[in-house]
Design a protein around this motif. Structure first.
Motif, PDB file in Angstrom:
ATOM      1  N   VAL A 187      22.852  10.326   4.411  1.00 19.47           N
ATOM      2  CA  VAL A 187      24.297  10.173   4.578  1.00 19.47           C
ATOM      3  C   VAL A 187      24.513  10.040   6.084  1.00 19.47           C
ATOM      4  N   PHE A 188      24.827   8.836   6.526  1.00 14.72           N
ATOM      5  CA  PHE A 188      24.939   8.597   7.969  1.00 14.72           C
ATOM      6  C   PHE A 188      26.344   8.932   8.440  1.00 14.72           C
ATOM      7  N   ASP A 189      26.459  10.010   9.208  1.00 16.76           N
ATOM      8  CA  ASP A 189      27.707  10.370   9.870  1.00 16.76           C
ATOM      9  C   ASP A 189      27.669   9.752  11.255  1.00 16.76           C
ATOM     10  N   THR A 190      28.585   8.830  11.492  1.00 13.29           N
ATOM     11  CA  THR A 190      28.519   8.012  12.704  1.00 13.29           C
ATOM     12  C   THR A 190      28.827   8.779  13.984  1.00 13.29           C
ATOM     13  N   ALA A 191      29.477   9.935  13.874  1.00 19.15           N
ATOM     14  CA  ALA A 191      29.821  10.707  15.073  1.00 19.15           C
ATOM     15  C   ALA A 191      28.909  11.903  15.285  1.00 19.15           C
ATOM     16  N   ASN A 192      28.439  12.525  14.195  1.00 22.28           N
ATOM     17  CA  ASN A 192      27.635  13.738  14.341  1.00 22.28           C
ATOM     18  C   ASN A 192      26.376  13.527  15.166  1.00 22.28           C
ATOM     19  N   VAL A 193      25.789  12.325  15.086  1.00 24.02           N
ATOM     20  CA  VAL A 193      24.531  12.102  15.811  1.00 24.02           C
ATOM     21  C   VAL A 193      24.704  12.325  17.310  1.00 24.02           C
ATOM     22  N   MET A 194      25.916  12.099  17.828  1.00 21.37           N
ATOM     23  CA  MET A 194      26.144  12.280  19.265  1.00 21.37           C
ATOM     24  C   MET A 194      26.129  13.753  19.658  1.00 21.37           C
ATOM     25  N   ILE A 195      26.383  14.644  18.700  1.00 18.93           N
ATOM     26  CA  ILE A 195      26.295  16.075  18.986  1.00 18.93           C
ATOM     27  C   ILE A 195      24.854  16.463  19.300  1.00 18.93           C
ATOM     28  N   ARG A 196      23.929  15.686  18.798  1.00 18.41           N
ATOM     29  CA  ARG A 196      22.511  15.918  19.076  1.00 18.41           C
ATOM     30  C   ARG A 196      21.991  15.010  20.180  1.00 18.41           C
ATOM     31  N   GLY A 197      22.895  14.437  20.976  1.00 22.14           N
ATOM     32  CA  GLY A 197      22.481  13.634  22.115  1.00 22.14           C
ATOM     33  C   GLY A 197      21.949  12.265  21.757  1.00 22.14           C
ATOM     34  N   GLU A 198      22.312  11.743  20.587  1.00 24.66           N
ATOM     35  CA  GLU A 198      21.818  10.443  20.152  1.00 24.66           C
ATOM     36  C   GLU A 198      22.917   9.393  20.232  1.00 24.66           C
ATOM     37  N   HIS A 199      22.532   8.194  20.633  1.00 25.73           N
ATOM     38  CA  HIS A 199      23.457   7.059  20.634  1.00 25.73           C
ATOM     39  C   HIS A 199      23.598   6.585  19.194  1.00 25.73           C
ATOM     40  N   PRO A 200      24.820   6.423  18.678  1.00 23.68           N
ATOM     41  CA  PRO A 200      24.989   6.065  17.259  1.00 23.68           C
ATOM     42  C   PRO A 200      24.337   4.752  16.855  1.00 23.68           C
ATOM     43  N   VAL A 201      24.279   3.775  17.747  1.00 21.47           N
ATOM     44  CA  VAL A 201      23.643   2.507  17.388  1.00 21.47           C
ATOM     45  C   VAL A 201      22.129   2.688  17.274  1.00 21.47           C
ATOM     46  N   LEU A 202      21.527   3.434  18.199  1.00 20.22           N
ATOM     47  CA  LEU A 202      20.085   3.681  18.123  1.00 20.22           C
ATOM     48  C   LEU A 202      19.754   4.512  16.889  1.00 20.22           C
ATOM     49  N   ALA A 203      20.595   5.490  16.582  1.00 19.47           N
ATOM     50  CA  ALA A 203      20.373   6.293  15.376  1.00 19.47           C
ATOM     51  C   ALA A 203      20.503   5.420  14.129  1.00 19.47           C
ATOM     52  N   ALA A 204      21.471   4.508  14.125  1.00 22.25           N
ATOM     53  CA  ALA A 204      21.642   3.609  12.980  1.00 22.25           C
ATOM     54  C   ALA A 204      20.394   2.758  12.774  1.00 22.25           C
ATOM     55  N   ARG A 205      19.796   2.287  13.859  1.00 22.71           N
ATOM     56  CA  ARG A 205      18.586   1.473  13.733  1.00 22.71           C
ATOM     57  C   ARG A 205      17.440   2.279  13.132  1.00 22.71           C
ATOM     58  N   ARG A 206      17.323   3.564  13.517  1.00 22.27           N
ATOM     59  CA  ARG A 206      16.263   4.396  12.965  1.00 22.27           C
ATOM     60  C   ARG A 206      16.488   4.686  11.484  1.00 22.27           C
ATOM     61  N   LEU A 207      17.731   4.905  11.118  1.00 20.43           N
ATOM     62  CA  LEU A 207      18.044   5.410   9.790  1.00 20.43           C
ATOM     63  C   LEU A 207      18.422   4.345   8.771  1.00 20.43           C
ATOM     64  N   ALA A 208      18.822   3.165   9.233  1.00 26.96           N
ATOM     65  CA  ALA A 208      19.399   2.152   8.338  1.00 26.96           C
ATOM     66  C   ALA A 208      18.579   1.893   7.071  1.00 26.96           C
ATOM     67  N   PRO A 209      17.233   1.860   7.119  1.00 26.59           N
ATOM     68  CA  PRO A 209      16.492   1.595   5.876  1.00 26.59           C
ATOM     69  C   PRO A 209      16.704   2.657   4.799  1.00 26.59           C
ATOM     70  N   TYR A 210      17.197   3.842   5.213  1.00 24.87           N
ATOM     71  CA  TYR A 210      17.328   4.953   4.275  1.00 24.87           C
ATOM     72  C   TYR A 210      18.783   5.315   3.950  1.00 24.87           C
ATOM     73  N   VAL A 211      19.745   4.685   4.596  1.00 27.40           N
ATOM     74  CA  VAL A 211      21.144   5.096   4.444  1.00 27.40           C
ATOM     75  C   VAL A 211      21.680   4.649   3.087  1.00 27.40           C
ATOM     76  N   ARG A 212      22.203   5.630   2.325  1.00 30.13           N
ATOM     77  CA  ARG A 212      22.718   5.368   0.977  1.00 30.13           C
ATOM     78  C   ARG A 212      24.167   5.840   0.807  1.00 30.13           C
TER      79      ARG A 212
END
Length: 361
Positions: A187-212
């Motif tokens: 479940v990709f939360d587009t804002a929460n990843v930034m709380i962990r110091g991640e850029h949302p676009v880079l996180a999306a690239r890592r996770l996109a194959p698994y996002v449901r």
């Protein structure tokens, strides 16, 4: 892609039944609803109640999603309903919820590793607990997920881990690799990843194959003494998230993905406090994020710096000005409608196939 809302935060929907929530969301032009857990549809897992909600969703042409809850054994005691629905047996509780969801035609199920805490700084999440390490929590989570895997396979379900405030995208990918993508997703939360110091676009690239499934929201970011201020914002194109790039990544792997807003909570007559402080300069914070690369830190810092420059130049409002603005139920509802229009426009601009949104809003 279809655009809907998380029923837990639907403004104006707090006193409505699940069926009434669907009808209300439909009246706002939304195309689906994400109930946080199946227990929010029916606290007793009454099959007739769940089927009635599913029938209403189908009648309205809406998607219906739900979840299970926390799968971190160190945090699921904070949600005792998980144990109660199993008559004291946690695994039986999960099985009963999974069976009810499957019988109701709900096969994508949200799970998480924790919940936000009412404390400032690092103790706002379970990642920095002093009684148990984060690594121990992740190991316990993996063991529980492996126990749930045969049930999920038997019922044809996916357990989708949210990019919640306490977990990184890297850690979620490792959990999926350990448990199996045949039963796990994101479940990709587009804002929460930034709380962990991640850029949302880079996180999306890592996770996109698994996002449901998704939780869609924007965010305010501002460099400050001690780190970065962050607070959630509606998806109206005013925040730090580049939804154009995020949607491109998600659409590449799952064109039928649902986009569920996690709407902003009305102030309720109270003045909000300071935004959450992400202590990215603190040595302990850095040590607790061993997966983040220099490229990750650089991209995140640039994102926060650019938004901070927008605030200083007057192109974006600072958090004090935002706090002073009226944001009650009426404004929260309008923010959901505006967010739906914004995301719909982006999808069409990018050529992402959309189901026809209701025309009456």
């Amino acid at each position: 892609m279809r655009i809907g809302v998380d029923g837990k935060y639907l403004p104006g929907g707090h006193n409505l039944s699940p069926v009434e929530k669907l009808e209300y969301a439909h009246s706002l032009g939304l195309e689906g609803m994400f109930f946080r857990t199946i227990l929010h549809i029916s606290p007793n897992l009454d099959r007739a109640e769940i089927q009635a909600v599913q029938r209403k969703a189908q009648e309205l042409g809406m998607y219906l999603e739900a979840g299970l809850g926390r799968v971190n054994p160190y945090t699921n005691p904070e949600t005792p309903e998980l144990r109660a629905i199993g008559s004291g047996d946690v695994l039986l509780g999960f099985r009963r919820m999974m069976e009810a969801a499957a019988e109701g035609g709900i096969r994508e199920l949200w799970v998480s590793t924790g919940g936000a805490k009412p404390y400032k700084g690092m103790f706002a999440t379970d990642r920095f607990r002093t009684d148990v390490t984060w690594e121990e929590q992740l190991e316990a989570t993996e063991r529980l997920l492996l126990k749930l895997k045969p049930m999920a396979l038997d019922l044809g379900l996916h357990l989708n881990m949210e990019t919640h405030e306490e977990i990184t995208s890297y850690e979620i990918v490792r959990l999926i690799e350990a448990v199996g993508a045949d039963v796990m997703g994101v479940v990709f939360d587009t804002a929460n990843v930034m709380i962990r110091g991640e850029h949302p676009v880079l996180a999306a690239r890592r996770l996109a194959p698994y996002v449901r499934q998704t939780h869609i929201k924007d965010a305010y970011l501002e460099l400050t003494d001690g780190g970065v201020y962050q607070r959630a914002m509606p998806c109206e194109g005013e925040g730090a998230v580049d939804f154009c790039e995020v949607l491109k990544e998600l659409n590449r792997y799952n064109p039928e993905l649902t986009l569920s807003f996690e709407a902003q909570v009305p102030h309720g007559g109270r003045m909000p406090g300071e935004p959450m402080l992400i202590e990215v300069y603190d040595p302990q914070w850095i040590r607790n994020h061993p997966d983040l690369t220099r490229e990750d830190f650089a991209a995140y810092y640039e994102l926060a710096r650019n938004y901070s420059e927008r605030i200083r130049s007057g192109q974006a409002k600072g958090w004090r000005a935002l706090n002073a603005e009226r944001f009650e139920e009426e404004e929260a509802v309008q923010a959901v409608i505006a967010s739906r229009r914004y995301m719909d426009g982006l999808c069409r601009e990018l050529g992402i196939q959309r189901e026809q949104a209701p025309s009456h809003v």
